[in-house]
Enzyme design. Structure first.
Site, PDB file in Angstrom:
ATOM      1  N   SER A 133       7.615 -27.551  -4.528  1.00  9.74           N
ATOM      2  CA  SER A 133       7.187 -27.235  -7.089  1.00  9.74           C
ATOM      3  C   SER A 133       7.195 -30.020  -6.111  1.00  9.74           C
ATOM      4  CB  SER A 133       8.578 -27.622  -6.797  1.00  9.74           C
ATOM      5  OG  SER A 133       9.456 -26.971  -7.110  1.00  9.74           O
ATOM      6  N   HIS A 186       1.977 -22.107  -5.117  1.00 18.78           N
ATOM      7  CA  HIS A 186       3.567 -22.975  -5.752  1.00 18.78           C
ATOM      8  C   HIS A 186       3.369 -21.814  -6.701  1.00 18.78           C
ATOM      9  CE1 HIS A 186       5.506 -25.511  -9.318  1.00 18.78           C
ATOM     10  NE2 HIS A 186       6.705 -24.949  -8.425  1.00 18.78           N
ATOM     11  N   GLU A 245      -0.395 -22.423  -8.058  1.00 20.38           N
ATOM     12  CA  GLU A 245      -0.932 -22.926  -8.326  1.00 20.38           C
ATOM     13  C   GLU A 245      -1.195 -22.978  -6.815  1.00 20.38           C
ATOM     14  OE1 GLU A 245       1.030 -26.326 -11.253  1.00 20.38           O
ATOM     15  OE2 GLU A 245       2.097 -26.051  -9.582  1.00 20.38           O
ATOM     16  N   ASN A 268       3.967 -29.175 -13.698  1.00 20.20           N
ATOM     17  CA  ASN A 268       5.254 -29.795 -13.647  1.00 20.20           C
ATOM     18  C   ASN A 268       4.724 -31.492 -13.874  1.00 20.20           C
ATOM     19  OD1 ASN A 268       7.055 -28.189 -13.015  1.00 20.20           O
ATOM     20  ND2 ASN A 268       7.101 -28.845 -10.814  1.00 20.20           N
TER      21      ASN A 268
HETATM   22  P1  NAI Z   1      16.915 -21.239  -3.335  1.00 21.78           P
HETATM   23  O1  NAI Z   1      18.388 -22.276  -3.041  1.00 21.78           O
HETATM   24  O2  NAI Z   1      17.477 -20.153  -4.398  1.00 21.78           O
HETATM   25  O3  NAI Z   1      17.036 -20.394  -1.946  1.00 21.78           O
HETATM   26  C1  NAI Z   1      16.335 -21.019  -0.581  1.00 21.78           C
HETATM   27  C2  NAI Z   1      16.929 -20.535   0.012  1.00 21.78           C
HETATM   28  O4  NAI Z   1      16.215 -20.919   1.854  1.00 21.78           O
HETATM   29  C3  NAI Z   1      18.092 -20.195   0.610  1.00 21.78           C
HETATM   30  O5  NAI Z   1      18.969 -18.813   0.718  1.00 21.78           O
HETATM   31  C4  NAI Z   1      18.715 -21.132   2.045  1.00 21.78           C
HETATM   32  O6  NAI Z   1      19.275 -20.399   3.280  1.00 21.78           O
HETATM   33  C5  NAI Z   1      17.069 -20.953   2.526  1.00 21.78           C
HETATM   34  N1  NAI Z   1      17.265 -21.934   3.718  1.00 21.78           N
HETATM   35  C6  NAI Z   1      17.914 -23.492   3.184  1.00 21.78           C
HETATM   36  N2  NAI Z   1      16.974 -23.503   4.277  1.00 21.78           N
HETATM   37  C7  NAI Z   1      16.813 -22.668   5.494  1.00 21.78           C
HETATM   38  C8  NAI Z   1      15.815 -22.995   7.266  1.00 21.78           C
HETATM   39  N3  NAI Z   1      15.677 -24.084   7.578  1.00 21.78           N
HETATM   40  N4  NAI Z   1      15.425 -21.564   7.333  1.00 21.78           N
HETATM   41  C9  NAI Z   1      15.249 -20.675   6.340  1.00 21.78           C
HETATM   42  N5  NAI Z   1      16.295 -20.405   5.451  1.00 21.78           N
HETATM   43  C10 NAI Z   1      16.358 -21.507   5.200  1.00 21.78           C
HETATM   44  O7  NAI Z   1      15.738 -21.826  -3.424  1.00 21.78           O
HETATM   45  P2  NAI Z   1      14.706 -21.593  -4.688  1.00 21.78           P
HETATM   46  O8  NAI Z   1      15.156 -22.002  -5.937  1.00 21.78           O
HETATM   47  O9  NAI Z   1      13.947 -20.308  -4.311  1.00 21.78           O
HETATM   48  O10 NAI Z   1      13.869 -22.852  -4.175  1.00 21.78           O
HETATM   49  C11 NAI Z   1      13.001 -22.818  -3.208  1.00 21.78           C
HETATM   50  C12 NAI Z   1      11.196 -23.108  -2.872  1.00 21.78           C
HETATM   51  O11 NAI Z   1      10.580 -23.438  -3.785  1.00 21.78           O
HETATM   52  C13 NAI Z   1      11.672 -24.952  -2.701  1.00 21.78           C
HETATM   53  O12 NAI Z   1      11.136 -25.820  -1.958  1.00 21.78           O
HETATM   54  C14 NAI Z   1      11.989 -25.460  -4.147  1.00 21.78           C
HETATM   55  O13 NAI Z   1      11.569 -26.311  -4.724  1.00 21.78           O
HETATM   56  C15 NAI Z   1      10.570 -24.233  -4.868  1.00 21.78           C
HETATM   57  N6  NAI Z   1      10.280 -23.885  -5.849  1.00 21.78           N
HETATM   58  C16 NAI Z   1      11.771 -23.470  -6.701  1.00 21.78           C
HETATM   59  C17 NAI Z   1      11.172 -22.610  -8.024  1.00 21.78           C
HETATM   60  C18 NAI Z   1      12.159 -22.636  -8.848  1.00 21.78           C
HETATM   61  O14 NAI Z   1      12.166 -22.860 -10.155  1.00 21.78           O
HETATM   62  N7  NAI Z   1      13.239 -21.720  -8.629  1.00 21.78           N
HETATM   63  C19 NAI Z   1       9.917 -22.494  -8.765  1.00 21.78           C
HETATM   64  C20 NAI Z   1       8.982 -23.060  -7.863  1.00 21.78           C
HETATM   65  C21 NAI Z   1       8.958 -23.627  -6.171  1.00 21.78           C
END
Ligand code: NAI
Length: 509
Positions: free
Chosen positions: A123, A144, A156, A194
């Site tokens: 994001s 996105h 997006e 954003n």
């Molecule tokens: P989260 O913390 O809920 O989940 C991330 C997951 O990725 C965790 O389960 C972690 O164990 C895993 N992980 C970390 N490093 C890893 C790797 N090298 N290989 C495989 N798995 C790995 O995070 P969330 O909120 O789901 O965000 C994920 C991505 O999505 C980020 O880039 C965030 O910026 C983006 N994003 C988040 C939004 C939100 O509202 N939470 C909205 C849109 C995008």
């Protein structure tokens, strides 16, 4: 059509909030999905989470057991990255860290075929920057999604500088096939949502900083006058004050400290105090079970004038009808102002000037300004701001006009463009600047804000409806009052205002 087929496998990496949601969307669209997470057991947990989400839908009668079983049956847990070699599209939703993402994509380039599309759900990172370390940046694109991914329609689609246009088109069409609303966006900080959404938070925070009203009053006005689902204080409590503050800081830094994106001291203080919102039990509001909920401040009901004169370009006609239904005699006049006169009180729609200065400039006695409403025919609440010399009796009379139409009335301190008007003007300005920079079309801005963050109306369609010239004047007045370039109008808005053009051809003014 250039799009992925249902028989092709999708891989999702990262089984957290976003990854699990994206896996569900892809499986619901009929694909076999492989879900991988670096943390042992996390992918299985993600799949269990999807199972219970779908069980909720079964309970509500939205899908049946067989549909649920089919969707879950299509989601396989991968325990090693090498199992993703047959994926046609890999969507990454891991930790928001450039180096970690680049390392993952380098591994994927070794594992997957040359035709595989690699996508990031980042994001805040630059798609071009992530791709810069890849050997096949042409196969790389930003996808996105918005949270919760199975619910929010917007995606997006963000090509980087090296992305093959066919790859971007395929990603776009695939999102359409997944029943999403894709919008193509240029790779710029914050992409569309954003970035364009920053003023939604900033203008409320700004009023709090000026002590113009309290959080609960601002939220109620944004909901019941602006038509937004939540006010900025509620929403940032839900998102997390730290998360929302960080997004603002990131966009501010990425735009080289442009004052348009200046972070709020009020929010910084909440973060400093650890008042992060729901997750910490306290933010703008308290979430203990025994916390007493505060009511928005309102002016108590009083007797309305028996007769009113309304001058309007058309915007106040629905209000005139509400007042007539309440038994008030209304004489209407078509004109360039949006004003209501009665019992010696002069009510006017704000144009971004301070009520106090406007009263002096126009020699208007008892001038009380009111806010923009999404729809004067149905809104239940409105803010007013009296000029400094206006006395209590005149304020009460002004409030009674709106009360007679069935609205709650909150008094703000004399702040220019009150709350909804300044927010809408700034959202439209940011949308116009996104169009000006070719980030997306006007329709793209509005679709993104309606389908990504549930706005009741696209900011540019809203500016068309109230008049782009009016929005320009509001911004110019805000800029003059505050002496702050934060409010400087976008050249695109100036052009639309000058020619009288609409952002959306066919929109009604
Ligand atoms: P989260 O913390 O809920 O989940 C991330 C997951 O990725 C965790 O389960 C972690 O164990 C895993 N992980 C970390 N490093 C890893 C790797 N090298 N290989 C495989 N798995 C790995 O995070 P969330 O909120 O789901 O965000 C994920 C991505 O999505 C980020 O880039 C965030 O910026 C983006 N994003 C988040 C939004 C939100 O509202 N939470 C909205 C849109 C995008």
């Amino acid at each position: 059509m250039n799009s992925l087929q249902q028989e092709q496998t999708i891989a999702v990496i990262g089984a957290g909030t976003m990854g699990a949601g994206i896996a569900q969307v892809a499986a619901q669209a009929g694909h076999t999905v492989k879900l991988f997470d670096v943390q042992a057991g996390a992918a299985g947990k993600g799949r269990d989470g999807i199972d219970s989400q779908l069980a909720g839908r079964v309970a509500k009668g939205k899908i049946d057991e067989a549909d649920k079983a089919a969707v879950i049956g299509r989601i396989a847990v991968a325990t090693d990255l090498s199992e993703l070699s047959d994926a046609a599209l890999v969507i990454e939703a891991i930790v928001e860290d450039l180096a970690v993402k680049q390392a993952l994509f380098a591994d994927l380039e070794d594992i997957c075929g040359e035709a595989t599309i690699l996508a990031t759900n980042t994001s805040s990172l630059s798609v071009t920057r992530i791709a810069s370390s890849l050997s096949r940046p042409q196969q790389f694109v930003g996808l996105h999604f918005f949270n919760p991914a199975p619910v929010m329609k917007l995606v997006e689609v963000v090509p980087g500088l090296a992305t093959d246009p066919d790859v971007a088109e395929c990603a776009f069409n695939t999102m359409t096939a997944w029943a999403k609303k894709p919008v193509m966006a240029r790779n710029t900080p914050g992409f569309i949502v954003n970035r364009v959404a920053r003023p939604f938070y900033a203008e409320t925070l700004n009023l709090l900083e000026q002590q113009a009203c309290n959080a609960v009053t601002a939220d109620a006005l944004m909901r019941e006058c602006g038509g937004f689902r939540m006010g900025a204080c509620q929403l940032t409590d839900l998102i997390g004050q730290d998360v929302n503050y960080k997004v603002t800081r990131t966009v501010f830094a990425a735009f080289d400290s442009d004052p348009r994106f200046r972070p709020s001291l009020v929010q910084q203080e909440l973060v400093d105090a650890g008042h992060l919102g729901r997750k910490s039990g306290r933010g703008f509001y308290e979430y203990d079970s025994d916390a007493v909920s505060e009511e928005p401040s309102i002016i108590p009901p009083g007797p309305a004038p028996a007769a009113l004169e309304i001058e309007t370009r058309g915007m106040l006609l629905p209000l005139a009808e509400r007042l007539e239904k309440a038994g008030i005699s209304v004489s209407r006049r078509e004109g360039s102002a949006e004003t209501i006169l009665g019992d010696g009180v002069h009510l006017a729609l704000s144009d971004g000037r301070l009520a106090t200065e406007r009263a002096a400039e126009e020699a208007a006695d008892n001038l009380v300004l009111f806010d923009l409403a999404l729809d004067y025919a149905s809104c239940l609440r409105i803010a007013i701001a009296p000029a400094d010399p206006v006395g209590d009796d005149a304020i009460q009379t002004a409030a009674a006009v709106f009360q007679a139409a069935g609205m709650q009335v909150s008094q703000l301190d004399d702040v220019p463009a009150l709350l909804v008007l300044r927010t809408v003007a700034m959202l439209a300005n940011e949308g116009a600047s996104a169009v000006n920079e070719g980030i997306c079309s006007a329709a793209g801005v509005d679709d993104a804000m309606c389908f990504g963050v549930n706005y009741p109306r696209g900011p540019l369609a809203w500016a068309d409806a109230v008049g782009n010239g009016f929005v320009l004047r509001v911004l110019q007045n805000l800029q003059a009052v505050y002496g702050d370039d934060r409010y400087r109008p976008s050249p695109r808005l100036r052009r639309m205002a000058t020619t009288g053009s609409l952002f959306h051809a066919g929109a009604t003014a």
